[in-house]
Write a protein that holds these residues in place. Sequence first.
Motif, PDB file in Angstrom:
ATOM      1  N   LEU A   1       8.291  -0.636  -5.583  1.00 60.84           N
ATOM      2  CA  LEU A   1       8.641   0.096  -4.363  1.00 60.84           C
ATOM      3  C   LEU A   1       9.469  -0.785  -3.426  1.00 60.84           C
ATOM      4  O   LEU A   1      10.485  -0.344  -2.874  1.00 60.84           O
ATOM      5  CB  LEU A   1       7.367   0.589  -3.652  1.00 60.84           C
TER       6      LEU A   1
ATOM      7  N   MET B   1      10.388   7.532  -5.485  1.00 55.32           N
ATOM      8  CA  MET B   1       9.435   7.764  -6.560  1.00 55.32           C
ATOM      9  C   MET B   1      10.162   7.726  -7.906  1.00 55.32           C
ATOM     10  O   MET B   1       9.686   7.106  -8.862  1.00 55.32           O
ATOM     11  CB  MET B   1       8.765   9.112  -6.338  1.00 55.32           C
TER      12      MET B   1
ATOM     13  N   TYR C   1       3.376  10.360  -5.191  1.00 53.67           N
ATOM     14  CA  TYR C   1       4.096  10.672  -3.960  1.00 53.67           C
ATOM     15  C   TYR C   1       3.409  10.030  -2.752  1.00 53.67           C
ATOM     16  O   TYR C   1       4.041   9.427  -1.893  1.00 53.67           O
ATOM     17  CB  TYR C   1       4.143  12.192  -3.813  1.00 53.67           C
ATOM     18  N   LEU C   2       2.095  10.157  -2.717  1.00 57.15           N
ATOM     19  CA  LEU C   2       1.357   9.588  -1.590  1.00 57.15           C
ATOM     20  C   LEU C   2       1.381   8.069  -1.606  1.00 57.15           C
ATOM     21  O   LEU C   2       1.340   7.425  -0.565  1.00 57.15           O
ATOM     22  CB  LEU C   2      -0.102  10.086  -1.606  1.00 57.15           C
ATOM     23  N   GLN C   3       1.466   7.499  -2.803  1.00 57.00           N
ATOM     24  CA  GLN C   3       1.552   6.034  -2.849  1.00 57.00           C
ATOM     25  C   GLN C   3       2.883   5.559  -2.271  1.00 57.00           C
ATOM     26  O   GLN C   3       2.949   4.527  -1.608  1.00 57.00           O
ATOM     27  CB  GLN C   3       1.345   5.519  -4.271  1.00 57.00           C
ATOM     28  N   VAL C   4       3.931   6.340  -2.510  1.00 53.29           N
ATOM     29  CA  VAL C   4       5.207   6.008  -1.884  1.00 53.29           C
ATOM     30  C   VAL C   4       5.071   6.135  -0.367  1.00 53.29           C
ATOM     31  O   VAL C   4       5.467   5.253   0.394  1.00 53.29           O
ATOM     32  CB  VAL C   4       6.337   6.927  -2.407  1.00 53.29           C
ATOM     33  N   HIS C   5       4.460   7.238   0.050  1.00 55.11           N
ATOM     34  CA  HIS C   5       4.280   7.483   1.483  1.00 55.11           C
ATOM     35  C   HIS C   5       3.513   6.335   2.131  1.00 55.11           C
ATOM     36  O   HIS C   5       3.939   5.764   3.141  1.00 55.11           O
ATOM     37  CB  HIS C   5       3.534   8.804   1.663  1.00 55.11           C
ATOM     38  N   SER C   6       2.395   5.980   1.534  1.00 53.03           N
ATOM     39  CA  SER C   6       1.584   4.958   2.187  1.00 53.03           C
ATOM     40  C   SER C   6       2.222   3.577   2.030  1.00 53.03           C
ATOM     41  O   SER C   6       2.113   2.729   2.915  1.00 53.03           O
ATOM     42  CB  SER C   6       0.134   5.087   1.705  1.00 53.03           C
ATOM     43  N   GLY C   7       2.947   3.389   0.929  1.00 51.26           N
ATOM     44  CA  GLY C   7       3.688   2.135   0.761  1.00 51.26           C
ATOM     45  C   GLY C   7       4.781   1.984   1.808  1.00 51.26           C
ATOM     46  O   GLY C   7       5.019   0.887   2.336  1.00 51.26           O
TER      47      GLY C   7
END
Lengths: 189, 552
Positions: free
Chosen positions: A124, A175, B48-54
């Motif tokens: 990321l 993503m 998706y949420l991991q991207v958000h929280s990242g």
Amino acid sequence: MDSNRDTTGNPETTAGAVPDEHFVSQLARHHSLIRGFIGTLLPHQTDAEDVFQQTCLVLWRKWQTFDASQSFASWACGIAFYEVKNFQRVQSRDRHYFSDEVLSLIAAQQNKSLPESEQRKQALQDCIQKLDHENRKLILDCYHGPQTIQEVADQLGRSRDAIYKKLARLRLKLMDCMQQSLPSTEAGS
Amino acid sequence: MNSSSSSDNRTVQLIDALLQETISESEQMELEQILKEDADQRQLYIDYLQVHSGLASWAAETRDADPWVPQHVEPRTDSQWNASRFVLLLISSVVAATLLLSLSYYAGWSIGSGQESHIANVPETKSSEASPVASEPQTDHIALLTQAVGVEWETPRDLQAGAGLSAGWLKLKSGKIQVEMISGASVLIEGPAAIKLISPLKAFCEYGKVRASVPEQAQGFSVATSRLNVVDLGTEFTLSLDETGNGQVQVIDGKVELHAANQQQSAPPLQSLTTGEGVNFDAQGTLNELQEAIRPLIDLEELSQLAARQQEQQLSHWREQNQRLKNDPSLLAYYDFEEPSNWVRTLKNKARQPLSSATDGAIVGCQWTSGRWPDKQGLEFKRTSDRVRLQIPGEYQSLTFMAWVRIEGFDRWLSSLMLTDGFKPGNPHWQLSDKGEIILGVNTGEVKNFFSPVVLQPTDLGRWIFLVTVYDQQKREVVHYLDGDPVSHHKIEKPVPLVIGPAEIGNWRPQNHSGAHSIRSLNGRLDEFALFGRALSADEISRLYQAGKPGS
């Protein structure tokens, strides 16, 4: 944990651990993993932040019960999961939260991929660096800044809705970028 | 690898609505259903949420270098550095929390040290020695909430007057509050407002109305906005800012300097204002002199009058409920602490049909004092001998314990709410731990303790809280409540009828002085206490809280 045999009615103590170096280094290594785990269960940042703080405290308190043969990450996420459930029970008033059943499903599925979380975090970071300056600034302003989304939108002369859509597209893009850079683990799932 | 991850994907749309807080009830149910049934969609949600929280963590680490946040180090941007700095911050916050919990004599809040037999006699815990920076006590409070009138908070948890405040956001939908910074600056805030306390000398205003009084000791106190920093050189100014970024600053008395938001305070100011002067500014940062004086915001005297009026209303509201409550036939004991005079040493059981005269409480030691409102009486429990003795005959399938209490400090591991003398089979022990857990212990032949999670925080010391615990034999559960909301449910594995007999409020008489934890006296005040011979419903408890809560 609820009971013991002390006939004077003294509840059993579970505290007493002191955060030693080992604990601090484990927590330092895994903090973003734990924070991310909580973040998937509690989508709202402020909620997740609160629970993360609380979880750190509980981890420290329970540190003496940690079995060194276990994985710290899964031990910590197990505790974080209960903190999330507790939080929801206490606070579920004006926000939508998931049922315990769905929470458990999400947590269980995530647990399977805990070992790769370090790589995912790095992926990321790399993907964010690939974004252009303007997009990185938008993320900074929207995710962590003194302004509301409305203010950010006004400044850019766009509608709030347009900003939300833009953020959604960026998340999807990141993503996809992450999935391309990671070795495909389980195709199709 | 996931072809479904496009923005027209239904799951993604629903997640976005969830993140924007625009999701409807039916959409939420739809999302639940999808996540429950489809593991692929669940994976999509997780990714998706991991991207958000990242992104949130990344932004927080990067943005902590903003100029209005006090900095110890030069901001840099490479991510390696940010990550390690975040870890340092995190570790120091854990260490700070450690200190907060372990230095009991400072905050009145301690952890159980695990050395069972010594706790009652040893005021300090030993854990502090082990952490590297534990040489002096710390608290993270930078301000105190001194008044709150008609406030509707935007945060999930209500804050009441008396609460200590750490750095962080204060968001109110409506109402007025007074905050006293530990630097000495006093700030009145009118909602709707979003203000972030940053340090004893610094606050950030996203929107809202602020009136700051700054004595000499706190000179240099500044309120930042996204456009301007208002630095007070003594003594009073108002700032009002709407959600679009337009605002006004006016000096009531003394002198202030306006600085550009992205400048250090040492840079020359954009403008200085003295008594009576003011400016309009807009989101672009344009400054225009105010042609006419704006209406000054509420002042402290008005706020105090409003607060007094609100207190009267709340008190009369409580009195109405108190009249109704007395008629509840299931009341075993009800003490409202409203006695005809302060020399009375009997706490009258106000239940309409008391079981016996022994259910009146005998006051030992405690001093009369004020309760939730200045005109309401309460009892202070301070010394280890202070207590109220009572006797409740009978045997009960279910019981509800209820108390309005103001904890001043957790002096020892266990603090008594109501305990039976000794701990014989069927006896309940209702108490608090110094970690902030509510505990109901029951002797069922063996000892069963029902612990709530840690629900009381250091900020709850010194404010009135409403505690209820229900032992419901029919539903086979114990439920703990804080401020009208259930905080934990526990299954009763082995139901036994409860027996009270001789008992004490605010203290405990161990049957044979065993030594360990024999001192459990309460440090705090009580101004209402009830014991019901049945399980109260969540609704009833919520109503009791609403009618009895002290503030807004």
